[in-house]
Design a protein around this motif. Sequence first.
Motif, mmCIF file in Angstrom:
data_model
loop_
_atom_site.group_PDB
_atom_site.id
_atom_site.type_symbol
_atom_site.label_atom_id
_atom_site.label_comp_id
_atom_site.label_asym_id
_atom_site.label_seq_id
_atom_site.Cartn_x
_atom_site.Cartn_y
_atom_site.Cartn_z
ATOM 1 N N ASP A 254 36.225 -0.987 -22.378
ATOM 2 C CA ASP A 254 35.218 0.083 -22.407
ATOM 3 C C ASP A 254 33.802 -0.456 -22.241
ATOM 4 O O ASP A 254 32.824 0.232 -22.561
ATOM 5 N N GLY A 255 33.694 -1.694 -21.765
ATOM 6 C CA GLY A 255 32.396 -2.208 -21.341
ATOM 7 C C GLY A 255 31.601 -3.009 -22.364
ATOM 8 O O GLY A 255 30.446 -3.342 -22.130
ATOM 9 N N VAL A 256 32.207 -3.345 -23.505
ATOM 10 C CA VAL A 256 31.469 -4.134 -24.505
ATOM 11 C C VAL A 256 31.606 -5.623 -24.164
ATOM 12 O O VAL A 256 32.681 -6.073 -23.772
ATOM 13 N N LEU A 257 30.518 -6.362 -24.307
ATOM 14 C CA LEU A 257 30.561 -7.802 -24.076
ATOM 15 C C LEU A 257 30.076 -8.524 -25.337
ATOM 16 O O LEU A 257 29.225 -7.991 -26.057
ATOM 17 N N PRO A 258 30.592 -9.740 -25.594
ATOM 18 C CA PRO A 258 30.137 -10.442 -26.806
ATOM 19 C C PRO A 258 28.642 -10.721 -26.740
ATOM 20 O O PRO A 258 28.133 -11.105 -25.682
ATOM 21 N N ARG A 263 27.170 -3.669 -30.996
ATOM 22 C CA ARG A 263 28.592 -3.689 -30.629
ATOM 23 C C ARG A 263 29.047 -5.075 -30.190
ATOM 24 O O ARG A 263 30.129 -5.527 -30.539
ATOM 25 N N GLY A 264 28.211 -5.740 -29.430
ATOM 26 C CA GLY A 264 28.554 -7.063 -28.920
ATOM 27 C C GLY A 264 28.772 -8.049 -30.050
ATOM 28 O O GLY A 264 29.622 -8.944 -29.955
ATOM 29 N N TYR A 265 28.035 -7.875 -31.132
ATOM 30 C CA TYR A 265 28.177 -8.796 -32.267
ATOM 31 C C TYR A 265 29.484 -8.530 -33.018
ATOM 32 O O TYR A 265 30.127 -9.459 -33.503
ATOM 33 N N VAL A 266 29.874 -7.276 -33.066
ATOM 34 C CA VAL A 266 31.155 -6.944 -33.709
ATOM 35 C C VAL A 266 32.293 -7.595 -32.916
ATOM 36 O O VAL A 266 33.190 -8.230 -33.473
ATOM 37 N N LEU A 267 32.203 -7.474 -31.586
ATOM 38 C CA LEU A 267 33.218 -8.104 -30.731
ATOM 39 C C LEU A 267 33.222 -9.623 -30.947
ATOM 40 O O LEU A 267 34.279 -10.242 -31.089
ATOM 41 N N ARG A 268 32.031 -10.205 -30.990
ATOM 42 C CA ARG A 268 31.923 -11.652 -31.202
ATOM 43 C C ARG A 268 32.586 -12.050 -32.523
ATOM 44 O O ARG A 268 33.333 -13.017 -32.590
ATOM 45 N N ARG A 269 32.317 -11.290 -33.575
ATOM 46 C CA ARG A 269 32.913 -11.596 -34.886
ATOM 47 C C ARG A 269 34.435 -11.524 -34.829
ATOM 48 O O ARG A 269 35.142 -12.348 -35.409
ATOM 49 N N LEU A 270 34.946 -10.511 -34.131
ATOM 50 C CA LEU A 270 36.403 -10.364 -34.028
ATOM 51 C C LEU A 270 37.021 -11.566 -33.321
ATOM 52 O O LEU A 270 38.011 -12.128 -33.766
ATOM 53 N N LEU A 271 36.390 -11.978 -32.220
ATOM 54 C CA LEU A 271 36.941 -13.097 -31.460
ATOM 55 C C LEU A 271 36.839 -14.399 -32.251
ATOM 56 O O LEU A 271 37.748 -15.226 -32.238
#
Length: 380
Positions: A254-258, A263-271
Amino acid sequence: MKSEEIRSKFLEFFQKRGHVIVPSSSVVPDKNDLSVLFTTAGMQQFKPFYLREKSPYGSNVASSQKCVRTSDIEEVGDERHLTFFEMLGNFSFGGYWKKEAISYAHEFITKEMGLSIDYVTIFEGDSEVFEDKESVNIWKAIDPNLTIKKFGREDNFWGPTGESGPCGPTTEIYVNGIEIWNIVFNEYFKNVEGKFEKLKQTGIDTGMGLERLTMALQKKETVFETDLFKSTMQVANSSIIADHIRTSVFMIADGVLPSNTDRGYVLRRLLRRAYIHARKLKIETETLNAVIGKVVEHPSYKGLYAFAENTKEIVMNEIEKFKKTLETGLKQVKADRDPFTLFTSFGLPLEIIKEVVPNVDEDKFKKQMEEHRKLSSSSL
Ligand code: GLY
């Protein structure tokens, strides 16, 4: 019953009862909705229709919505909490009300799914909102033997998503000891000052996690044993990895990047959390790639297949960068022995540091963090 069939049965059930099936919206909310970073509930794409706007789909709709909830990210791994889930929901904007909503839910759970209800809960009332006696009477008329429990605002009042929006008392259905379906009676609008205003038209907003329903139907102890996670768990055998990679795949599609913000920081934390757990379990990074492959191959998520290669590249780049940062940081910790460096110089939060530095003194770390905060705010 497979998860795909459960989803279809839900949507067909409501279609047959006059609902228009609306596709899931993105996990990234509409740009006009700044109340939350991610879509957290099925009602979110319909928010305007509870207020002023006329729904282009008519008054009654149903959907299976992609949702991301990361406020309880630390709880993932306890086998119940997911950061990504699908929310099955039926909604009405000034169409039907409590009697229909409760009857539909009861019929779907007991007849269509063949499950038995342990008990239901209703709102007990407080100084601002009355006890929901109407729902008690509706449940009693449907099944006089049903146990009805009453709870307060913490448990039986839902919403709004973010600070303001439609909200109201709920009735919840419990099956096999877990809350399976939340039925919200949208009667109020909570404004940004926190005041409740009566909505001009009432609305129904329900949410039932597909993963939990599947778990109940497949008689599993955890959502990770259901068909939704079977293939990812076979590859990684870690609920944290399976959950975080699955959520990351949906975010990226859905277009989010780390990145370092929002949002990008949430993705980064998950990864990062996924990588840290892989490292701890001595699972190769390549395995995380294989988990992505399994997520996109699931029959429920065929639409993600096209994003697979791109997703793998984004995830691997991010993890490689993080690996380097982490290894450099850990070398420094070995040299000067203060894990706090990992926070000040490498931006790693305690949650990650705890995983990589055995016996880190958490109290000392938290005090250092407090000092650091005071210093940085006084230098502003
Ligand atoms: N909107 C209802 C729920 O999320 O439970």
